[in-house]
Design an enzyme around this catalytic site. Structure first.
Site, mmCIF file in Angstrom:
data_model
loop_
_atom_site.group_PDB
_atom_site.id
_atom_site.type_symbol
_atom_site.label_atom_id
_atom_site.label_comp_id
_atom_site.label_asym_id
_atom_site.label_seq_id
_atom_site.Cartn_x
_atom_site.Cartn_y
_atom_site.Cartn_z
ATOM 1 N N GLY A 59 -13.446 -4.509 0.472
ATOM 2 C CA GLY A 59 -14.858 -4.113 0.463
ATOM 3 C C GLY A 59 -15.255 -3.328 -0.776
ATOM 4 O O GLY A 59 -16.321 -3.551 -1.353
ATOM 5 N N LYS B 128 -19.555 -18.457 1.659
ATOM 6 C CA LYS B 128 -21.017 -18.403 1.782
ATOM 7 C C LYS B 128 -21.734 -17.625 0.694
ATOM 8 O O LYS B 128 -21.292 -16.555 0.292
ATOM 9 C CB LYS B 128 -21.375 -17.761 3.123
ATOM 10 C CG LYS B 128 -21.042 -18.639 4.303
ATOM 11 C CD LYS B 128 -21.482 -17.950 5.569
ATOM 12 C CE LYS B 128 -21.438 -18.899 6.756
ATOM 13 N NZ LYS B 128 -21.890 -18.212 7.968
ATOM 14 N N GLY C 296 -9.876 -10.249 -0.238
ATOM 15 C CA GLY C 296 -8.774 -10.581 0.666
ATOM 16 C C GLY C 296 -8.237 -11.983 0.446
ATOM 17 O O GLY C 296 -7.035 -12.184 0.191
ATOM 18 N N ARG D 14 0.821 -1.213 0.000
ATOM 19 C CA ARG D 14 0.000 0.000 0.000
ATOM 20 C C ARG D 14 0.860 1.271 0.000
ATOM 21 O O ARG D 14 0.456 2.282 -0.576
ATOM 22 C CB ARG D 14 -0.957 -0.013 1.188
ATOM 23 C CG ARG D 14 -2.065 -1.027 0.964
ATOM 24 C CD ARG D 14 -3.086 -1.096 2.071
ATOM 25 N NE ARG D 14 -4.289 -1.754 1.561
ATOM 26 C CZ ARG D 14 -5.259 -2.228 2.303
ATOM 27 N NH1 ARG D 14 -5.199 -2.124 3.617
ATOM 28 N NH2 ARG D 14 -6.316 -2.809 1.765
HETATM 29 P P1 ADP Z 1 -12.628 -13.230 -0.446
HETATM 30 O O1 ADP Z 1 -11.972 -12.822 0.863
HETATM 31 O O2 ADP Z 1 -11.615 -13.327 -1.557
HETATM 32 O O3 ADP Z 1 -13.804 -12.375 -0.805
HETATM 33 P P2 ADP Z 1 -14.207 -15.269 0.852
HETATM 34 O O4 ADP Z 1 -13.836 -14.701 2.179
HETATM 35 O O5 ADP Z 1 -15.595 -15.112 0.398
HETATM 36 O O6 ADP Z 1 -13.193 -14.733 -0.272
HETATM 37 O O7 ADP Z 1 -13.944 -16.835 0.826
HETATM 38 C C1 ADP Z 1 -12.757 -17.440 1.231
HETATM 39 C C2 ADP Z 1 -12.987 -18.593 2.154
HETATM 40 O O8 ADP Z 1 -13.869 -19.561 1.609
HETATM 41 C C3 ADP Z 1 -11.709 -19.309 2.464
HETATM 42 O O9 ADP Z 1 -11.415 -19.180 3.842
HETATM 43 C C4 ADP Z 1 -11.989 -20.752 2.081
HETATM 44 O O10 ADP Z 1 -11.414 -21.692 2.967
HETATM 45 C C5 ADP Z 1 -13.485 -20.822 2.131
HETATM 46 N N1 ADP Z 1 -14.009 -21.939 1.341
HETATM 47 C C6 ADP Z 1 -13.890 -22.150 0.026
HETATM 48 N N2 ADP Z 1 -14.435 -23.310 -0.332
HETATM 49 C C7 ADP Z 1 -14.931 -23.879 0.770
HETATM 50 C C8 ADP Z 1 -15.622 -25.104 1.057
HETATM 51 N N3 ADP Z 1 -15.917 -25.976 0.085
HETATM 52 N N4 ADP Z 1 -15.972 -25.356 2.333
HETATM 53 C C9 ADP Z 1 -15.677 -24.474 3.306
HETATM 54 N N5 ADP Z 1 -15.032 -23.304 3.114
HETATM 55 C C10 ADP Z 1 -14.657 -23.010 1.862
#
Ligand code: ADP
Ligand code: MG
Length: 387
Positions: free
Chosen positions: A369, A189, A346, A37
């Site tokens: 975000g 999710k 992230g 950054r």
């Molecule tokens: P970002 O931070 O890039 O927006 P997210 O926070 O939405 O991404 O998602 C990342 C998380 O999703 C990771 O911690 C990963 O372990 C989890 N994840 C991915 N696939 C699965 C799965 N099949 N079951 C449980 N957790 C999962």
């Protein structure tokens, strides 16, 4: 949208630019542990200096919530920033007169309750330090704060170099992209990315749904996902998204084969099976090899890729395999020049770094975000204020 960039800056001899930047850097044992950054600030400060001007930097650090919290002082960032910029960097609190340094950092904007309230009086105090305003903090642009929104209406406003680069990349990916456009949305999710999915089905030609959120879609189609992370209460929402996609001509890609285990931990015993063959005591932790091969073909046939969210629990080997393989395929196609690739989030950035493709992608957003809100199709107040 149109906005002025640093190329439009007038001669700045004897003048000062008030520049909103992102100095919210990670610290370890009192020292900055990641300079990304800080490096992003340099092109803008250099461009202002090249026009003869000085920069006063506005930034927040952590979440002091409108109070002075000494541990969250920006003072601790000054040595690393001075080193990164190769310039003398002064430090002031609001109300102090400007020292003669080439660059001056104003103490944490969030020490003032007016910052997060987008208070006009606070913005005027910030604005009083300069002749023009430059916003170079895309990562803070989804917030209408005094230092990102109100101030832009008080001074001639410009997009900084980093902000401009981000906006151009995002425009190329979803604004007026080369088609076909494919989006990858993964992660844990559905509930955290509903608005993203709803916006994308109306805009992209292919939507790849991966990670934990794919389980909810499989479940909605009558597939038993065993012990997998699955938001069963969102089955109807998932169906509505599938219907909206069909109507919009967006092809949805869900895993056809998956990697399952009985425990949520690295190196857990695992097997590959068809998405419909998950046993009651198993959970889906990654997409399978046949799915990865199908998805790589989708990427090959596309011109633009937007990616947010891993395809599996990538922090735990070997459940990083699908994410790594698809990331490498995307990286190769980018290097060959057939695919424009933009990613953010992230965990996504961490996953792409883990796959070793960070330097191959066309653009990786450093904003969390703000990147997601942009993927939701929302107008970012800090960007809108520059128009
Ligand atoms: P970002 O931070 O890039 O927006 P997210 O926070 O939405 O991404 O998602 C990342 C998380 O999703 C990771 O911690 C990963 O372990 C989890 N994840 C991915 N696939 C699965 C799965 N099949 N079951 C449980 N957790 C999962
Ligand atoms: Mg995350």
């Amino acid at each position: 949208m149109t906005f002025k960039t640093l190329d439009d800056l007038p001669d700045m001899t004897g003048k000062v630019a008030v520049v909103r930047v992102d100095l919210n850097v990670p610290m370890q044992d009192g020292a900055v542990s990641d300079f990304t950054r800080l490096e992003a600030v340099k092109p803008t400060v250099d461009a202002i200096a090249a026009k003869g001007g000085r920069s006063v930097l506005l930034a927040h650090f952590d979440r002091p919530k409108g109070k002075v919290v000494p541990e969250m002082s920006l003072r601790q960032v000054i040595p690393a920033l001075a080193k990164t910029l190769g310039r003398s960097v002064g430090f002031i609190e609001l109300g102090d007169t400007l020292p003669a340094d080439e660059v001056v950092v104003l103490e944490n904007t969030r020490f003032h309750p007016g910052e997060e309230k987008n208070d006009g009086e606070l913005a005027a105090q910030f604005a009083a330090y300069g002749d023009v305003y430059v916003n170079d903090a895309f990562s803070a642009a989804h917030r209408a704060h005094a230092s990102t929104e109100a101030i832009a209406r008080l001074l001639p406003a410009y997009a900084g170099a980093t902000m401009g680069g981000e906006l151009r990349a995002l425009e190329a990916a979803l604004g007026a992209p080369k088609r076909p456009v494919v989006a990858v949305v993964g992660g844990a999710k559905v509930s955290s990315k509903l608005a993203v999915l709803e916006n994308l089905v109306a805009k992209v030609d292919h939507l790849i749904i991966g990670g934990g959120m794919a389980n909810t879609f499989l479940y909605a189609q009558g597939i038993d996902t065993g012990k997998s992370l699955c938001e069963k209460d969102l089955a109807d929402t998932a169906k509505a998204i599938l219907a909206k996609a069909a109507e919009a001509g967006c092809k949805i890609h869900l895993p056809t084969d998956v990697v399952v285990a009985k425990e949520f931990k690295a190196h857990a015993d695992n097997r590959v099976c068809a998405a419909g063959d998950v046993a009651a005591d198993e959970m889906i932790l990654d997409a399978g090899p046949a799915t990865v091969a199908e998805l790589a073909d989708v990427l090959k046939a596309s011109k633009t890729l937007v990616w947010n969210g891993p395809l599996g629990a990538f922090e735990m080997a070997p459940f990083d395999a699908a994410t790594v393989a698809l990331a490498k395929a995307a990286g190769d196609l980018t290097v060959k020049g057939s695919l424009l690739t933009v990613a953010g989030g992230g965990d996504t950035v961490a996953a792409l770094a883990h796959a070793g493709v960070k330097d191959q992608f066309t653009h990786i957003s450093t904003a969390g975000g703000a990147f997601l809100e942009w993927m939701e199709g929302r107008e970012l107040p800090g960007v809108a204020a520059l128009g």
